[in-house]
Scaffold this motif. Structure first.
Motif, PDB file in Angstrom:
ATOM      1  N   TYR A  21     -40.632  70.478 -18.521  1.00 52.53           N
ATOM      2  CA  TYR A  21     -40.664  71.375 -17.365  1.00 52.53           C
ATOM      3  C   TYR A  21     -41.361  70.755 -16.161  1.00 52.53           C
ATOM      4  O   TYR A  21     -41.128  71.183 -15.030  1.00 52.53           O
ATOM      5  N   HIS A  24     -38.160  69.179 -14.679  1.00 48.10           N
ATOM      6  CA  HIS A  24     -37.084  70.122 -14.357  1.00 48.10           C
ATOM      7  C   HIS A  24     -37.181  71.312 -15.288  1.00 48.10           C
ATOM      8  O   HIS A  24     -37.318  71.153 -16.502  1.00 48.10           O
ATOM      9  N   SER A  27     -32.760  76.835 -15.455  1.00 51.40           N
ATOM     10  CA  SER A  27     -32.766  78.169 -14.850  1.00 51.40           C
ATOM     11  C   SER A  27     -32.205  79.240 -15.778  1.00 51.40           C
ATOM     12  O   SER A  27     -31.276  78.992 -16.546  1.00 51.40           O
ATOM     13  N   SER A  82     -37.044  69.792  -1.059  1.00 57.04           N
ATOM     14  CA  SER A  82     -37.876  69.333  -2.168  1.00 57.04           C
ATOM     15  C   SER A  82     -39.295  69.087  -1.681  1.00 57.04           C
ATOM     16  O   SER A  82     -39.577  69.175  -0.474  1.00 57.04           O
ATOM     17  N   HIS A 208     -37.927  73.926  -8.657  1.00 51.84           N
ATOM     18  CA  HIS A 208     -37.053  73.517  -9.759  1.00 51.84           C
ATOM     19  C   HIS A 208     -37.804  73.083 -11.014  1.00 51.84           C
ATOM     20  O   HIS A 208     -37.191  72.583 -11.957  1.00 51.84           O
ATOM     21  N   LYS A 209     -39.123  73.266 -11.034  1.00 49.85           N
ATOM     22  CA  LYS A 209     -39.892  72.903 -12.223  1.00 49.85           C
ATOM     23  C   LYS A 209     -40.342  74.168 -12.955  1.00 49.85           C
ATOM     24  O   LYS A 209     -39.551  74.831 -13.612  1.00 49.85           O
ATOM     25  N   TRP A 215     -32.300  73.228  -8.224  1.00 50.26           N
ATOM     26  CA  TRP A 215     -32.614  72.034  -7.426  1.00 50.26           C
ATOM     27  C   TRP A 215     -32.262  72.329  -5.968  1.00 50.26           C
ATOM     28  O   TRP A 215     -31.341  73.077  -5.671  1.00 50.26           O
TER      29      TRP A 215
END
Length: 370
Positions: A21, A24, A27, A82, A208-209, A215
């Motif tokens: 995690y 990534h 979801s 990001s 996104h983590k 993303w």
């Protein structure tokens, strides 16, 4: 919602063991559905609704949702792609002169290294604070930032999982007159995040983590008292007050760092992910991560552990002579972890959606591989 119920909605977790995690977070289905639904409505409904109005309404809704989650004012939030994107936008908005000093730690992710390395071509001096076991010596840090223009460090180290004293580091740098930028990508979703309490000039992060968002959904906080000293290095109609004016007047808030016609799709998914995380409860998530990481760490002695014995985050790093070989050995058992080559370690990222049986299976596999 419980962590188990959240897990049940994540298709990627229905087979194998996922413990990465920190790189990534897969979801939940409804996060992807929210993003997909928005994209379809935006593109298929263009003859019925003004696509610009739909997009701008989405921008503002997501901005408000993110601001509430990190305890900021909506005008202090810019939507980025990001963490790297956010750091670059700040780095390129500062008026640099040859000899200016940037301070970072030796454990920064490439996102917090490469933008400053690029500036060395302009004569900027990059000073690196050496750490010990993922810790910053405050006296050495204070000496390093005494003449700095910018200080950049991570709230949680991606190598050790140590939690740095953000507020204290910000205050030391601020007293020296430096602009402070925090890489917080490992924080939201696994720990409470209060950017106002941190007091930094800017904070870059993404969803996104640990937030389990898509993303491309990054966000940048810029303190209202600091934003006017920043002149964005890129510009577009979303950056300025009057796009058609012959004179450039940047927006007063952090949205001056937004440029043009970017799709809100990923950020719509991010807002949905935040809703899910808040429904479970960040404190509840952190408590479960602590219990699971304690369970994992109990299987290793202090010499094997690169991360601290006591809980600080869901990132657990173990020393390994050949990290890649260990990662491959676990992959053969359908267990996903990652290597951190810069510190010769294997990193296991434990989320609240992880299970005790996954921890036990990973512990067994690691003991064989190591």
């Amino acid at each position: 919602m419980t962590p188990r119920e959240l897990r049940a909605d994540i298709p990627a977790l229905q087979k194998g063991t996922y413990l990465n995690y920190g790189a990534h977070g897969p979801s939940p289905r409804y996060v992807v559905d929210a993003a997909t639904s928005f994209l379809q409505d935006h593109e298929y409904g263009s003859t019925e609704n003004d696509p610009y109005e739909v997009a701008f309404e989405a921008y503002e809704n997501v901005r408000e949702r993110v601001a509430s989650f990190v305890n900021a004012h909506p005008t202090e939030i810019a939507l980025t792609e990001s963490t790297t994107d956010g750091i670059n936008r700040i780095a390129n908005a500062i008026q640099w002169e040859a000899g200016d000093v940037v301070v970072r730690t030796d454990l920064e992710h490439p996102a917090g290294v490469l933008p400053w390395q690029q500036l060395e071509r302009k004569g900027v001096d990059v000073r690196v604070v050496e750490t010990t076991k993922g810790r910053v010596d405050l006296d050495e840090y204070a000496e390093a930032v005494a003449d700095a223009k910018v200080v950049c460090f991570s709230a949680v180290t991606w190598t050790h999982g140590t939690r740095l004293p953000v507020r204290e580091l910000v205050e030391i740098a601020g007293d020296a007159g430096a602009f402070t930028l925090v890489d917080a990508v490992q924080t939201p979703g696994q720990q409470p995040m209060d950017v106002t309490a941190w007091g930094a000039d800017a904070v870059a992060a993404a969803g996104h983590k640990w937030l389990l968002g898509p993303w491309g959904a990054g966000f940048l906080y810029v303190n209202r008292e600091s934003v006017d000293q920043l002149v964005p290095g890129t510009i577009g109609y979303r950056s300025v007050e009057r796009p058609s004016s012959l004179e450039i007047e940047f927006k007063q808030g952090a949205s001056r760092f937004e440029i043009g016609s970017t799709t809100p799709t990923a950020h719509v998914g991010l807002a949905e992910a935040i809703e899910a995380i808040e429904e479970v409860g960040v404190e509840r998530i952190e408590s479960r991560i602590e219990a699971l990481t304690d369970r994992l760490k109990d299987g290793f002695d202090d010499e094997q552990l690169l991360s601290p014995r006591s809980y600080e985050s869901g990132l657990v790093s173990l020393r390994a002579d050949d990290p890649e070989a260990v990662v491959e050995a676990l992959a053969e058992r359908d267990i996903v972890v990652r290597s951190i080559p810069m510190v010769d370690a294997v990193r296991i990222s434990v989320h609240a959606v992880s299970t005790e049986s996954e921890i036990d299976a990973t512990l067994d596999a690691l003991n064989h591989a190591l």
